[in-house]
Design an enzyme around this catalytic site. Structure first.
Site, PDB file in Angstrom:
ATOM      1  N   ASP A 218      -0.681   4.283   0.739  1.00  0.00           N
ATOM      2  CA  ASP A 218      -1.363   5.436   1.636  1.00  0.00           C
ATOM      3  C   ASP A 218      -0.647   4.985   3.067  1.00  0.00           C
ATOM      4  O   ASP A 218      -0.066   4.293   3.422  1.00  0.00           O
ATOM      5  CB  ASP A 218      -2.907   5.153   1.866  1.00  0.00           C
ATOM      6  CG  ASP A 218      -3.378   3.591   2.665  1.00  0.00           C
ATOM      7  OD1 ASP A 218      -2.557   2.702   2.030  1.00  0.00           O
ATOM      8  OD2 ASP A 218      -4.180   3.577   3.258  1.00  0.00           O
TER       9      ASP A 218
ATOM     10  N   GLU B  60       4.647  -5.771   3.701  1.00  0.00           N
ATOM     11  CA  GLU B  60       4.669  -4.997   5.078  1.00  0.00           C
ATOM     12  C   GLU B  60       5.770  -5.133   6.038  1.00  0.00           C
ATOM     13  O   GLU B  60       6.392  -6.391   5.749  1.00  0.00           O
ATOM     14  CB  GLU B  60       3.312  -5.607   5.886  1.00  0.00           C
ATOM     15  CG  GLU B  60       2.130  -5.127   5.331  1.00  0.00           C
ATOM     16  CD  GLU B  60       1.634  -3.897   5.967  1.00  0.00           C
ATOM     17  OE1 GLU B  60       2.465  -3.050   6.442  1.00  0.00           O
ATOM     18  OE2 GLU B  60       0.566  -3.380   5.559  1.00  0.00           O
TER      19      GLU B  60
ATOM     20  N   GLU C 259      -5.076   0.810   2.904  1.00  0.00           N
ATOM     21  CA  GLU C 259      -4.707  -0.321   3.887  1.00  0.00           C
ATOM     22  C   GLU C 259      -4.979   0.413   5.361  1.00  0.00           C
ATOM     23  O   GLU C 259      -5.073  -0.288   6.196  1.00  0.00           O
ATOM     24  CB  GLU C 259      -3.602  -0.650   3.471  1.00  0.00           C
ATOM     25  CG  GLU C 259      -3.167  -2.187   4.404  1.00  0.00           C
ATOM     26  CD  GLU C 259      -2.609  -2.012   5.734  1.00  0.00           C
ATOM     27  OE1 GLU C 259      -2.572  -2.671   6.390  1.00  0.00           O
ATOM     28  OE2 GLU C 259      -2.250  -0.603   6.033  1.00  0.00           O
ATOM     29  N   GLU C 260      -4.418   1.430   5.447  1.00  0.00           N
ATOM     30  CA  GLU C 260      -4.546   2.084   6.800  1.00  0.00           C
ATOM     31  C   GLU C 260      -6.003   2.660   7.043  1.00  0.00           C
ATOM     32  O   GLU C 260      -6.259   3.123   8.386  1.00  0.00           O
ATOM     33  CB  GLU C 260      -3.466   3.305   6.559  1.00  0.00           C
ATOM     34  CG  GLU C 260      -2.093   3.138   6.258  1.00  0.00           C
ATOM     35  CD  GLU C 260      -1.522   2.336   7.598  1.00  0.00           C
ATOM     36  OE1 GLU C 260      -2.155   1.872   8.650  1.00  0.00           O
ATOM     37  OE2 GLU C 260      -0.027   2.087   7.613  1.00  0.00           O
TER      38      GLU C 260
ATOM     39  N   ASP D  94       6.376   2.231   6.833  1.00  0.00           N
ATOM     40  CA  ASP D  94       5.174   1.662   6.497  1.00  0.00           C
ATOM     41  C   ASP D  94       4.353   2.340   5.330  1.00  0.00           C
ATOM     42  O   ASP D  94       3.575   3.158   5.629  1.00  0.00           O
ATOM     43  CB  ASP D  94       4.480   1.484   7.922  1.00  0.00           C
ATOM     44  CG  ASP D  94       2.957   0.736   7.659  1.00  0.00           C
ATOM     45  OD1 ASP D  94       2.748   0.084   6.622  1.00  0.00           O
ATOM     46  OD2 ASP D  94       2.313   1.113   8.595  1.00  0.00           O
TER      47      ASP D  94
ATOM     48  N   HIS E  14       0.816  -1.031   0.100  1.00  0.00           N
ATOM     49  CA  HIS E  14      -0.069   0.048   0.044  1.00  0.00           C
ATOM     50  C   HIS E  14       0.792   1.258  -0.125  1.00  0.00           C
ATOM     51  O   HIS E  14       1.900   1.251   0.605  1.00  0.00           O
ATOM     52  CB  HIS E  14      -0.902  -0.090   1.221  1.00  0.00           C
ATOM     53  CG  HIS E  14      -0.491   0.034   2.660  1.00  0.00           C
ATOM     54  ND1 HIS E  14      -0.084   1.400   3.150  1.00  0.00           N
ATOM     55  CD2 HIS E  14       0.118  -0.838   3.537  1.00  0.00           C
ATOM     56  CE1 HIS E  14       0.508   1.086   4.249  1.00  0.00           C
ATOM     57  NE2 HIS E  14       0.509  -0.447   4.632  1.00  0.00           N
TER      58      HIS E  14
END
Length: 385
Positions: free
Chosen positions: A77, A170, A141-142, A108, A75
């Protein structure tokens, strides 16, 4: 055409460019547009799969629906920066100093996305495989995670696209690169209780029905209950009380209502359905005359496991070859988008050290971004060997 002389794709420069994209959920911030511009010249067929305002990118090199279609998921975001004044650097400036790269998303997980994108580009240019390489990258994702990887998988099913194996990039290592591969995750269930009685004056409690004793009794029983002792690949399930609230500022009023929330992280001894049934019985048992306890639950994901085998072995070999460490196979931590991919194909997670993720002055070791690219490249080479 064989292009061994092509200039290697720099994962650090790509990470920095991604950090400069202010892609705080749900904003795309230019991150997926940037990746598409990098991937298409390398021969990747790219498709934006946006749904309900959420941006996603699907990219495939090679034949559609090839039986060997290796995928990466990640991801772009990021979470909000928090107190911007507390940062020592611009959160979206991609500052490099003393061997570290700073910025929101550095850990992340823009470094992970950059590393697998760079590895995939160089791999297909230098040694075009008999198969397909797929990148499924989300901008959700967040956030709620309803229109991110789920939307990509829905689109893939509708368009006859498929991965035969997948690595989620991740951060997975607690202390050092190469420490841990995630082969599963615990499930996550949130339960919201509302105890309803009757408001009244504290001097006349017999005229009221105080919901607090029933709620406190319920929470005490929940907190004191051992859900299990763990299983072969999972630690014991946990239950945490996260909030209790009456909304009552007055000291001379018995409130009519009390609310509480608990979160359960559960292993493969349970499911969302069995836990909901248990919670409902616990709530019913705690009720008393004139006090009702209602329950609402929301399930973020069931527990899942990719049993140790060909995929985890392949990634572990690549990790050990590049870092010298034989990684532990683990199911610890929170949830990830692997919980959706596990219904599509075998999936494991491997990425960088996650110590600074979501923190002020989030950063990553620059050297480890290069190492991560090498690990992903080694996994691709072994898979298509």
């Amino acid at each position: 055409m064989h292009t061994a002389a092509a200039i290697p794709t720099d994962p650090v420069a790509l990470t920095a460019d991604l950090i400069r994209c202010p892609s705080v959920t749900p904003e795309e911030g230019g991150a997926l547009t940037l990746l598409q511009a990098v991937l298409e010249p390398a021969g990747f067929a790219c498709r934006r799969v946006d749904r309900n305002g959420t941006a996603n990118l699907f990219a495939r090199w090679g034949e559609k629906r090839h039986p060997r279609s290796f995928g990466f998921n990640g991801h772009t975001d990021v979470v909000p920066v928090g107190d911007r004044a507390a940062w020592s650097v611009d959160p979206f400036g991609a500052t490099q100093k003393e061997g570290l790269l700073y910025g929101r998303g550095a850990t992340d997980m823009k470094s992970g996305v950059a590393a697998f994108a760079a590895a995939a580009i160089d791999f297909v240019r230098r040694t075009p495989p008999d198969g397909a390489v797929i990148l499924a990258i989300t901008g959700d994702e967040e956030g709620p995670a309803r229109d991110g990887t789920v939307a990509l998988l829905d689109w893939m099913a509708q368009n006859d696209e498929a991965m035969s194996a997948c690595i989620v990039g991740e951060p997975t290592c607690p202390d050092f690169l190469g420490q841990m591969i995630k082969i599963g995750r615990r499930g996550s269930l949130t339960a919201r209780f509302t105890a309803t009685g009757r408001q009244g004056h504290v001097a006349y409690p017999h005229l009221a029905r105080n919901p607090l004793p029933a709620m406190m009794r319920l929470l005490d029983r929940l907190a004191g209950h051992a859900l299990d002792r763990g299983s072969d690949h999972f630690d014991a399930s946990t239950l945490a009380i996260t909030t209790v609230d009456t909304g009552n500022p007055a000291t001379n009023v018995i409130p009519a209502e009390c609310r509480a929330t608990v979160n359960i992280r559960f292993n493969d001894h349970h499911s969302g359905a069995t836990l909901t049934q248990w919670l409902r019985k616990m709530a019913s048992d705690a009720e008393e005359d004139g006090v009702r306890i209602d329950l609402r639950t929301s399930l973020s994901g069931e527990s899942f496991l990719t049993p140790p085998g060909p995929l985890s072995d392949l990634v572990a070999r690549a990790v050990e070859r590049e870092t010298g460490h034989r990684p532990e196979l683990s199911t610890t931590g929170g949830t990830s988008d692997a919980r959706f991919i596990k219904d599509h194909c075998p999936v494991v997670e491997f990425g960088l050290v996650g110590k600074s993720m979501h923190q002020i002055d989030e950063h990553v070791e620059i050297a480890q971004i290069h190492q991560l690219k090498s690990i992903y490249a080694a996994a691709l080479a072994d898979y298509f060997a």
